[in-house]
Design a protein around this motif. Structure first.
Motif, PDB file in Angstrom:
ATOM      1  N   ARG A   1       4.689 -24.553 -25.467  1.00 22.13           N
ATOM      2  CA  ARG A   1       3.846 -24.473 -26.657  1.00 22.13           C
ATOM      3  C   ARG A   1       4.607 -24.974 -27.887  1.00 22.13           C
ATOM      4  O   ARG A   1       4.039 -25.668 -28.749  1.00 22.13           O
ATOM      5  CB  ARG A   1       3.397 -23.024 -26.875  1.00 22.13           C
ATOM      6  N   ALA A   2       5.899 -24.634 -27.977  1.00 27.06           N
ATOM      7  CA  ALA A   2       6.712 -25.098 -29.103  1.00 27.06           C
ATOM      8  C   ALA A   2       6.810 -26.617 -29.107  1.00 27.06           C
ATOM      9  O   ALA A   2       6.694 -27.252 -30.166  1.00 27.06           O
ATOM     10  CB  ALA A   2       8.102 -24.474 -29.037  1.00 27.06           C
ATOM     11  N   ILE A   3       6.996 -27.209 -27.925  1.00 26.14           N
ATOM     12  CA  ILE A   3       7.063 -28.669 -27.817  1.00 26.14           C
ATOM     13  C   ILE A   3       5.724 -29.289 -28.230  1.00 26.14           C
ATOM     14  O   ILE A   3       5.678 -30.290 -28.956  1.00 26.14           O
ATOM     15  CB  ILE A   3       7.440 -29.089 -26.389  1.00 26.14           C
ATOM     16  N   GLU A   4       4.637 -28.659 -27.804  1.00 21.73           N
ATOM     17  CA  GLU A   4       3.300 -29.146 -28.159  1.00 21.73           C
ATOM     18  C   GLU A   4       3.089 -29.118 -29.671  1.00 21.73           C
ATOM     19  O   GLU A   4       2.564 -30.075 -30.257  1.00 21.73           O
ATOM     20  CB  GLU A   4       2.245 -28.281 -27.471  1.00 21.73           C
ATOM     21  N   MET A   5       3.512 -28.018 -30.323  1.00 21.97           N
ATOM     22  CA  MET A   5       3.322 -27.897 -31.762  1.00 21.97           C
ATOM     23  C   MET A   5       4.216 -28.865 -32.529  1.00 21.97           C
ATOM     24  O   MET A   5       3.802 -29.448 -33.540  1.00 21.97           O
ATOM     25  CB  MET A   5       3.592 -26.458 -32.217  1.00 21.97           C
ATOM     26  N   LEU A   6       5.452 -29.075 -32.054  1.00 17.67           N
ATOM     27  CA  LEU A   6       6.327 -30.036 -32.714  1.00 17.67           C
ATOM     28  C   LEU A   6       5.747 -31.443 -32.617  1.00 17.67           C
ATOM     29  O   LEU A   6       5.838 -32.231 -33.561  1.00 17.67           O
ATOM     30  CB  LEU A   6       7.729 -29.991 -32.093  1.00 17.67           C
ATOM     31  N   ARG A   7       5.150 -31.750 -31.491  1.00 16.45           N
ATOM     32  CA  ARG A   7       4.498 -33.052 -31.332  1.00 16.45           C
ATOM     33  C   ARG A   7       3.299 -33.155 -32.277  1.00 16.45           C
ATOM     34  O   ARG A   7       3.072 -34.203 -32.900  1.00 16.45           O
ATOM     35  CB  ARG A   7       4.046 -33.252 -29.884  1.00 16.45           C
ATOM     36  N   LYS A   8       2.571 -32.064 -32.404  1.00 17.41           N
ATOM     37  CA  LYS A   8       1.363 -32.069 -33.247  1.00 17.41           C
ATOM     38  C   LYS A   8       1.711 -32.290 -34.726  1.00 17.41           C
ATOM     39  O   LYS A   8       0.954 -32.918 -35.455  1.00 17.41           O
ATOM     40  CB  LYS A   8       0.608 -30.751 -33.067  1.00 17.41           C
TER      41      LYS A   8
ATOM     42  N   GLY B   1      12.276 -32.819 -44.585  1.00 11.78           N
ATOM     43  CA  GLY B   1      10.877 -32.998 -44.209  1.00 11.78           C
ATOM     44  C   GLY B   1      10.580 -32.489 -42.817  1.00 11.78           C
ATOM     45  O   GLY B   1       9.520 -31.899 -42.565  1.00 11.78           O
ATOM     46  N   MET B   2      11.528 -32.670 -41.894  1.00 12.88           N
ATOM     47  CA  MET B   2      11.325 -32.206 -40.520  1.00 12.88           C
ATOM     48  C   MET B   2      11.383 -30.683 -40.434  1.00 12.88           C
ATOM     49  O   MET B   2      10.650 -30.073 -39.655  1.00 12.88           O
ATOM     50  CB  MET B   2      12.361 -32.846 -39.602  1.00 12.88           C
ATOM     51  N   ARG B   3      12.247 -30.066 -41.247  1.00 12.64           N
ATOM     52  CA  ARG B   3      12.277 -28.596 -41.275  1.00 12.64           C
ATOM     53  C   ARG B   3      10.951 -28.055 -41.791  1.00 12.64           C
ATOM     54  O   ARG B   3      10.446 -27.047 -41.289  1.00 12.64           O
ATOM     55  CB  ARG B   3      13.430 -28.103 -42.167  1.00 12.64           C
ATOM     56  N   GLN B   4      10.400 -28.726 -42.793  1.00  9.70           N
ATOM     57  CA  GLN B   4       9.114 -28.270 -43.320  1.00  9.70           C
ATOM     58  C   GLN B   4       8.030 -28.411 -42.260  1.00  9.70           C
ATOM     59  O   GLN B   4       7.161 -27.545 -42.123  1.00  9.70           O
ATOM     60  CB  GLN B   4       8.741 -29.079 -44.565  1.00  9.70           C
ATOM     61  N   ARG B   5       8.073 -29.477 -41.494  1.00 15.63           N
ATOM     62  CA  ARG B   5       7.117 -29.658 -40.391  1.00 15.63           C
ATOM     63  C   ARG B   5       7.311 -28.572 -39.335  1.00 15.63           C
ATOM     64  O   ARG B   5       6.336 -28.062 -38.765  1.00 15.63           O
ATOM     65  CB  ARG B   5       7.290 -31.038 -39.768  1.00 15.63           C
ATOM     66  N   ALA B   6       8.574 -28.226 -39.071  1.00 17.39           N
ATOM     67  CA  ALA B   6       8.839 -27.162 -38.102  1.00 17.39           C
ATOM     68  C   ALA B   6       8.289 -25.828 -38.600  1.00 17.39           C
ATOM     69  O   ALA B   6       7.749 -25.030 -37.815  1.00 17.39           O
ATOM     70  CB  ALA B   6      10.335 -27.052 -37.837  1.00 17.39           C
ATOM     71  N   MET B   7       8.396 -25.572 -39.916  1.00 13.12           N
ATOM     72  CA  MET B   7       7.826 -24.365 -40.497  1.00 13.12           C
ATOM     73  C   MET B   7       6.309 -24.338 -40.330  1.00 13.12           C
ATOM     74  O   MET B   7       5.712 -23.301 -40.026  1.00 13.12           O
ATOM     75  CB  MET B   7       8.174 -24.289 -41.983  1.00 13.12           C
ATOM     76  N   ILE B   8       5.697 -25.498 -40.517  1.00 15.37           N
ATOM     77  CA  ILE B   8       4.247 -25.586 -40.333  1.00 15.37           C
ATOM     78  C   ILE B   8       3.886 -25.332 -38.875  1.00 15.37           C
ATOM     79  O   ILE B   8       2.915 -24.636 -38.567  1.00 15.37           O
ATOM     80  CB  ILE B   8       3.737 -26.964 -40.801  1.00 15.37           C
ATOM     81  N   ALA B   9       4.676 -25.893 -37.961  1.00 14.38           N
ATOM     82  CA  ALA B   9       4.432 -25.666 -36.529  1.00 14.38           C
ATOM     83  C   ALA B   9       4.522 -24.179 -36.203  1.00 14.38           C
ATOM     84  O   ALA B   9       3.697 -23.639 -35.445  1.00 14.38           O
ATOM     85  CB  ALA B   9       5.445 -26.456 -35.698  1.00 14.38           C
ATOM     86  N   MET B  10       5.519 -23.494 -36.777  1.00 16.63           N
ATOM     87  CA  MET B  10       5.675 -22.061 -36.542  1.00 16.63           C
ATOM     88  C   MET B  10       4.494 -21.279 -37.101  1.00 16.63           C
ATOM     89  O   MET B  10       3.995 -20.340 -36.487  1.00 16.63           O
ATOM     90  CB  MET B  10       6.980 -21.572 -37.175  1.00 16.63           C
ATOM     91  N   ALA B  11       4.042 -21.679 -38.292  1.00 11.74           N
ATOM     92  CA  ALA B  11       2.927 -20.978 -38.922  1.00 11.74           C
ATOM     93  C   ALA B  11       1.624 -21.165 -38.156  1.00 11.74           C
ATOM     94  O   ALA B  11       0.758 -20.294 -38.170  1.00 11.74           O
ATOM     95  CB  ALA B  11       2.759 -21.458 -40.365  1.00 11.74           C
ATOM     96  N   LEU B  12       1.492 -22.315 -37.481  1.00  9.43           N
ATOM     97  CA  LEU B  12       0.229 -22.639 -36.814  1.00  9.43           C
ATOM     98  C   LEU B  12       0.261 -22.430 -35.305  1.00  9.43           C
ATOM     99  O   LEU B  12      -0.722 -22.723 -34.633  1.00  9.43           O
ATOM    100  CB  LEU B  12      -0.137 -24.103 -37.105  1.00  9.43           C
ATOM    101  N   VAL B  13       1.367 -21.922 -34.768  1.00 12.75           N
ATOM    102  CA  VAL B  13       1.516 -21.856 -33.316  1.00 12.75           C
ATOM    103  C   VAL B  13       0.454 -20.972 -32.653  1.00 12.75           C
ATOM    104  O   VAL B  13       0.069 -21.200 -31.511  1.00 12.75           O
ATOM    105  CB  VAL B  13       2.943 -21.376 -32.951  1.00 12.75           C
ATOM    106  N   CYS B  14      -0.035 -19.969 -33.378  1.00 12.07           N
ATOM    107  CA  CYS B  14      -1.068 -19.079 -32.821  1.00 12.07           C
ATOM    108  C   CYS B  14      -2.460 -19.390 -33.371  1.00 12.07           C
ATOM    109  O   CYS B  14      -3.373 -18.561 -33.264  1.00 12.07           O
ATOM    110  CB  CYS B  14      -0.716 -17.618 -33.100  1.00 12.07           C
ATOM    111  N   ASP B  15      -2.620 -20.582 -33.944  1.00  8.88           N
ATOM    112  CA  ASP B  15      -3.913 -21.008 -34.502  1.00  8.88           C
ATOM    113  C   ASP B  15      -4.481 -19.970 -35.482  1.00  8.88           C
ATOM    114  O   ASP B  15      -5.577 -19.435 -35.288  1.00  8.88           O
ATOM    115  CB  ASP B  15      -4.935 -21.269 -33.391  1.00  8.88           C
ATOM    116  N   PRO B  16      -3.741 -19.655 -36.568  1.00  6.21           N
ATOM    117  CA  PRO B  16      -4.219 -18.638 -37.509  1.00  6.21           C
ATOM    118  C   PRO B  16      -5.500 -19.066 -38.202  1.00  6.21           C
ATOM    119  O   PRO B  16      -5.752 -20.248 -38.402  1.00  6.21           O
ATOM    120  CB  PRO B  16      -3.059 -18.526 -38.507  1.00  6.21           C
TER     121      PRO B  16
END
Length: 345
Positions: free
Chosen positions: A136-143, A163-178
């Motif tokens: 799931r983490a790989i999927e979100m990083l790709r997304k 910029g990539m850290r910010q994208r990773a933060m977004i991936a973490m925030a969205l991993v459970c489809d809030p």
């Protein structure tokens, strides 16, 4: 802020957040109300210290209850968050509601890989296995546009660019489809190219998941790009509300006008000087009496009678549009004409 036929997903009513300190009580948020519908973006704008971040940390239940007094109502999809237990809030945080923090480097743990940090949130809320969480983490990083996500998933935050850290933060925030995403100045300190990519990403993800977004910023240019509705905060209070077109195209409050006037225009002459707002934001330990903006306002003499200093203006709304100002509403466009601001439609 929402149409009458659409029930708000998030409703905040008369929110007050006060902090006890040795010097007195800090009135960080003082009577704030707004609604937000699913699939919509509310931009909250204002200078540092206006209460933007405090409001949204309160929604997430992240304040220390021992030193914080909170009054009012916060209802998320029918659930009163201010009466919820800590266990109930833990189930909601990261799952139903999530937040992108302003400083990704400070918010990510330097001791764990990006993949582990994203996967940990997913495992906690879904009960997934380590293998499933990694996938799931790989999927979100790709997304979120991280190249070679199957390799970068094992990197640490210091191995990512800003910029990539910010994208990773977004991936973490969205991993459970809030269903509710709070973005606290997610583009601060990023170059304009990466900033535009982050904005496009949020809009794409919102369209895909129907997420309600609160976007906190001091940058009206960003608000013009992403927001549906705008709430302008000053001194812990809302001073103006409306749609993006209404607030940025025809401001009703001198503070909003001042924010717009302090921005360079892409359409006007390049040699026109900017008009900064004089002075500094008020102390929330001892805020000014009456209108909190009056010590910095260029139009106090247009009201007269000491009303601005002695009487707090009421935020009067008509169809979600309104402002808290003593100036006659039917004459504000004329009064503001001398300090006309750049228009963002």
């Amino acid at each position: 802020m929402t149409s009458t036929d659409q029930k708000p997903f998030l409703s905040v009513k008369d929110l007050k957040v006060h902090f006890s300190t040795e010097d007195g009580t800090v009135k960080a948020v003082d009577g704030l109300s707004f609604d937000l519908a699913r699939g919509k973006t509310l931009g909250i704008v204002g200078e540092s210290g206006s209460g933007k971040s405090v409001t949204n940390l309160t929604i997430l239940g992240l304040h220390d209850p021992a030193r914080t007094q909170i009054d009012g109502e916060i209802v998320l999809d029918g659930k009163d968050l201010l009466t919820a237990t800590e266990r109930e809030l833990e189930r909601l945080r990261g799952n139903t509601m999530s937040m992108i923090f302003q400083d990704a480097l400070a918010s990510l743990s330097p001791y764990h890989t990006i993949g582990r940090q994203i996967g940990e949130t997913y495992r906690k809320h879904t009960g997934a296995s380590k293998k499933e969480a990694r996938a799931r983490a790989i999927e979100m990083l790709r997304k979120v546009g991280i190249p070679q996500p199957d390799m970068r998933v094992d990197d640490y935050p210091h191995q990512f660019s800003g910029g990539m850290r910010q994208r990773a933060m977004i991936a973490m925030a969205l991993v459970c489809d809030p269903e509710l995403l709070i973005a606290d100045e997610p583009t601060t300190a990023l170059d304009v190219t990466v900033q535009a990519q982050i904005m496009d990403l949020l809009k794409e993800l919102q369209q895909e998941f129907g997420t309600a977004i609160i976007f906190i910023t001091h940058d009206l240019g960003v608000i013009a790009d992403i927001a549906d509705d705008v709430l302008v905060m000053y001194g812990g209070r809302c001073v103006e509300r409306g749609t993006k077109k209404e607030v940025l195209g025809s401001p009703q409050h001198p503070y909003t006008l001042g924010l717009l006037s302090s921005m360079p225009s892409l359409e006007g002459p390049v040699d026109v000087p900017l008009s900064p707002i004089p002075g500094s934001p008020p102390s929330l330990l001892k805020p000014p009496t009456g209108c909190r903006f009056h010590p910095r306002c260029a139009f106090v003499d247009r009201v007269g009678g000491g009303r601005c200093a002695g009487e707090s203006p009421v935020l009067e709304l008509t169809g979600g549009r309104g402002s808290a100002c003593h100036l006659p509403l039917d004459r504000r466009a004329e009064i503001f004409a001398d300090l006309a601001a750049p228009r963002h439609n």
